[in-house]
Design a protein around this motif. Structure first.
Motif, PDB file in Angstrom:
ATOM      1  N   ILE A 136       0.799  -1.025   0.017  1.00  0.00           N
ATOM      2  CA  ILE A 136       0.028   0.128   0.044  1.00  0.00           C
ATOM      3  C   ILE A 136       0.905   1.466   0.343  1.00  0.00           C
ATOM      4  N   MET A 137       1.981   0.993   1.121  1.00  0.00           N
ATOM      5  CA  MET A 137       2.745   2.721   1.301  1.00  0.00           C
ATOM      6  C   MET A 137       3.728   2.508   1.936  1.00  0.00           C
ATOM      7  N   THR A 138       4.330   3.172   1.404  1.00  0.00           N
ATOM      8  CA  THR A 138       6.185   3.054   2.211  1.00  0.00           C
ATOM      9  C   THR A 138       6.377   4.146   2.711  1.00  0.00           C
ATOM     10  N   GLY A 139       7.579   3.806   3.672  1.00  0.00           N
ATOM     11  CA  GLY A 139       7.842   4.868   4.809  1.00  0.00           C
ATOM     12  C   GLY A 139       8.842   6.077   4.007  1.00  0.00           C
ATOM     13  N   GLN A 140       9.384   5.579   3.055  1.00  0.00           N
ATOM     14  CA  GLN A 140      10.665   6.235   3.049  1.00  0.00           C
ATOM     15  C   GLN A 140      10.370   7.082   1.967  1.00  0.00           C
ATOM     16  N   HIS A 141      11.245   8.315   2.398  1.00  0.00           N
ATOM     17  CA  HIS A 141      11.746   9.436   2.249  1.00  0.00           C
ATOM     18  C   HIS A 141      11.432   9.427   0.041  1.00  0.00           C
ATOM     19  N   ALA A 142      10.506  10.586  -0.291  1.00  0.00           N
ATOM     20  CA  ALA A 142      10.038  10.976  -0.975  1.00  0.00           C
ATOM     21  C   ALA A 142      11.686  11.489  -2.404  1.00  0.00           C
ATOM     22  N   ASP A 143      11.600  11.334  -3.267  1.00  0.00           N
ATOM     23  CA  ASP A 143      12.198  11.689  -3.935  1.00  0.00           C
ATOM     24  C   ASP A 143      12.661  13.853  -3.976  1.00  0.00           C
ATOM     25  N   GLY A 144      13.894  14.145  -3.750  1.00  0.00           N
ATOM     26  CA  GLY A 144      14.187  15.159  -3.405  1.00  0.00           C
ATOM     27  C   GLY A 144      14.620  15.732  -1.592  1.00  0.00           C
ATOM     28  N   GLN A 145      14.171  14.089  -1.118  1.00  0.00           N
ATOM     29  CA  GLN A 145      14.156  14.491   0.099  1.00  0.00           C
ATOM     30  C   GLN A 145      15.234  13.181   0.954  1.00  0.00           C
ATOM     31  N   ASP A 146      15.487  13.721   2.287  1.00  0.00           N
ATOM     32  CA  ASP A 146      17.323  13.398   2.950  1.00  0.00           C
ATOM     33  C   ASP A 146      16.188  11.783   3.675  1.00  0.00           C
ATOM     34  N   VAL A 147      17.070  10.767   3.270  1.00  0.00           N
ATOM     35  CA  VAL A 147      17.241  10.467   4.663  1.00  0.00           C
ATOM     36  C   VAL A 147      16.099   9.874   6.110  1.00  0.00           C
ATOM     37  N   SER A 148      16.677  11.550   6.634  1.00  0.00           N
ATOM     38  CA  SER A 148      14.858  12.430   7.869  1.00  0.00           C
ATOM     39  C   SER A 148      14.230  11.930   7.765  1.00  0.00           C
ATOM     40  N   TYR A 149      14.037  12.143   6.393  1.00  0.00           N
ATOM     41  CA  TYR A 149      12.636  12.091   6.486  1.00  0.00           C
ATOM     42  C   TYR A 149      12.148  10.914   6.228  1.00  0.00           C
ATOM     43  N   ASP A 150      12.473   9.717   6.015  1.00  0.00           N
ATOM     44  CA  ASP A 150      12.343   8.176   6.857  1.00  0.00           C
ATOM     45  C   ASP A 150      11.513   8.413   7.366  1.00  0.00           C
ATOM     46  N   PHE A 151      10.261   7.398   8.039  1.00  0.00           N
ATOM     47  CA  PHE A 151       9.696   7.385   9.144  1.00  0.00           C
ATOM     48  C   PHE A 151       8.571   5.673   8.994  1.00  0.00           C
ATOM     49  N   ASP A 152       8.466   5.503  10.159  1.00  0.00           N
ATOM     50  CA  ASP A 152       7.985   4.087  10.774  1.00  0.00           C
ATOM     51  C   ASP A 152       6.219   4.081  10.025  1.00  0.00           C
ATOM     52  N   VAL A 153       5.383   3.467   9.671  1.00  0.00           N
ATOM     53  CA  VAL A 153       3.964   3.329   9.826  1.00  0.00           C
ATOM     54  C   VAL A 153       3.605   2.724  11.231  1.00  0.00           C
ATOM     55  N   SER A 154       2.453   2.784  12.107  1.00  0.00           N
ATOM     56  CA  SER A 154       2.221   2.391  13.558  1.00  0.00           C
ATOM     57  C   SER A 154       0.778   1.761  12.820  1.00  0.00           C
ATOM     58  N   ILE A 155       0.372   0.776  12.695  1.00  0.00           N
ATOM     59  CA  ILE A 155      -1.075   0.539  12.802  1.00  0.00           C
ATOM     60  C   ILE A 155      -2.010   0.800  13.456  1.00  0.00           C
ATOM     61  N   ALA A 156      -3.114   2.170  13.580  1.00  0.00           N
ATOM     62  CA  ALA A 156      -4.118   2.015  14.488  1.00  0.00           C
ATOM     63  C   ALA A 156      -5.056   0.860  13.994  1.00  0.00           C
ATOM     64  N   SER A 157      -6.124   1.042  13.158  1.00  0.00           N
ATOM     65  CA  SER A 157      -7.222  -0.210  12.792  1.00  0.00           C
ATOM     66  C   SER A 157      -6.906  -0.217  11.758  1.00  0.00           C
ATOM     67  N   ALA A 158      -8.300  -0.876  11.262  1.00  0.00           N
ATOM     68  CA  ALA A 158      -8.164  -0.747   9.859  1.00  0.00           C
ATOM     69  C   ALA A 158      -9.707  -1.215   9.638  1.00  0.00           C
ATOM     70  N   ALA A 159     -10.242  -0.134   8.794  1.00  0.00           N
ATOM     71  CA  ALA A 159     -11.719  -0.870   8.945  1.00  0.00           C
ATOM     72  C   ALA A 159     -13.151  -0.056   7.135  1.00  0.00           C
ATOM     73  N   ASN A 160     -13.270  -0.928   6.762  1.00  0.00           N
ATOM     74  CA  ASN A 160     -14.026  -0.574   5.494  1.00  0.00           C
ATOM     75  C   ASN A 160     -13.204  -0.185   4.587  1.00  0.00           C
ATOM     76  N   GLY A 161     -12.208  -1.025   4.155  1.00  0.00           N
ATOM     77  CA  GLY A 161     -10.987  -1.089   3.112  1.00  0.00           C
ATOM     78  C   GLY A 161     -10.199   0.615   2.929  1.00  0.00           C
ATOM     79  N   PHE A 162     -10.105   0.534   4.434  1.00  0.00           N
ATOM     80  CA  PHE A 162      -8.802   1.605   5.024  1.00  0.00           C
ATOM     81  C   PHE A 162      -8.144   1.996   5.622  1.00  0.00           C
TER      82      PHE A 162
END
Length: 320
Positions: A136-162
């Motif tokens: 679905i998604m990566t926490g890697q920094h976008a083009d033009g950003q440095d590695v300080s923009y990397d982040f971890d996703v912490s799942i809260a919940s999932a419902a109705n396709g989100f």
């Protein structure tokens, strides 16, 4: 599903020393007329979360086992497929018949035999009946950003396709709860919707918002995208959210199941109970701690405790 009921129960199988392996979990199947009870599969722990779904291709269970493997199990054939491994967190989406999960990004240094874990993780989804997950998604920094923009996703919940996820301790002030569709592929944070600026642990997602317990104000609150938080119920005891059905929130508190509508503050109904709860045809089904022979139910949104189905609901594979 079809003409069979599928359910989980602590295992009654025996270990080599003769002890009952009730810390394990059996997935059972029985015909709707009460005959032909089968043990389909045994999981290594009775604390694991299992989702069971019917698709055009059959009936499947999705779960993460005790070794962090993502498993898709065909409940009709018993065929088990390991869809992924090294899962770090997960959440089931009952409405979407899917499981979402995160994985660390690990690379092996060439010719050194050592592994390096990146400063970001990635978010995936597996639909019931499929064996290949989608990123679905990566926490890697976008083009033009440095590695300080990397982040971890912490799942809260999932419902109705989100998927609802948190970012915390971010170097660039992006802390908060976000939402992203499970149908997108290989997206970045810019494709997610920011719902709330504070990180909310234990939040329960619903449509375009979520419910959470504000430990400062002592209110259960409902927050919709772009709107101020609405107070639903005051309690000094922290609740455990179970599910939201037909605009009604169900939660556990003080060894009871409570319900409140999402349209405003009201008194809560309770029914002392245990284990988990199931919804079918506008009714909540559950069992009492003081009367575990009977399966009880209440209509959505009303106090229970006066209705019961006089049927013993636990069917063991070695009993007729």
């Amino acid at each position: 599903f079809n003409d069979r009921l599928y359910y989980t129960t602590p295992s009654d199988t025996l270990a080599s020393d003769g002890s009952v392996r009730n810390t394990m979990l059996d997935i059972m199947s029985v015909k709707l007329d009460g005959t032909d009870t089968k043990r389909v599969y045994t999981l290594g722990s009775n604390s694991l979360s299992v989702g069971m779904f019917e698709t055009d291709g059959g009936v499947f269970a999705l779960f993460v086992d005790g070794d962090a493997n993502l498993v898709s199990l065909n409940l009709e054939s018993g065929v088990e497929t390991k869809a992924d491994e090294k899962v770090t967190s997960s959440a089931l989406d009952v409405e979407n018949a899917s499981i979402v999960y995160t994985k660390d990004v690990v690379t092996e240094k060439e010719n050194q035999g050592t592994e390096t874990t990146a400063d970001y993780n990635e978010l995936y989804v597996l639909k019931a009946g499929q064996t290949a997950p989608s990123k679905i998604m990566t926490g890697q920094h976008a083009d033009g950003q440095d590695v300080s923009y990397d982040f971890d996703v912490s799942i809260a919940s999932a419902a109705n396709g989100f998927v609802y996820f948190n970012i915390s301790s971010d170097a660039h002030g992006r802390d908060g709860m976000y939402r992203i569709s499970q149908s997108v592929t290989d997206k970045r944070l810019a494709d997610a919707t920011l719902l709330y600026r504070n990180v909310l642990s234990g939040a329960s997602a619903y449509q375009d918002g979520f419910v959470y317990y504000n430990s400062t104000s002592k209110y259960i609150q409902f927050v919709k995208e772009g709107q101020a938080a609405k107070n639903l119920y005051y309690t000094e005891t922290s609740p455990t959210f179970k599910f939201i059905e037909e605009e009604t929130l169900y939660f556990e508190m003080d060894s009871a199941l409570w319900s409140i509508p999402l349209n405003g503050e009201t008194d809560a109904d309770n029914a002392t109970s245990w284990l988990n709860y199931d919804i079918l045809d506008g009714k909540v089904f559950y069992m009492y701690t003081d009367d575990d022979v009977y399966l009880h139910f209440s209509e959505i949104g009303e106090a229970a405790k006066d209705k019961e189905i006089e049927t013993y609901v636990l069917a063991l594979a070695d009993e007729e």
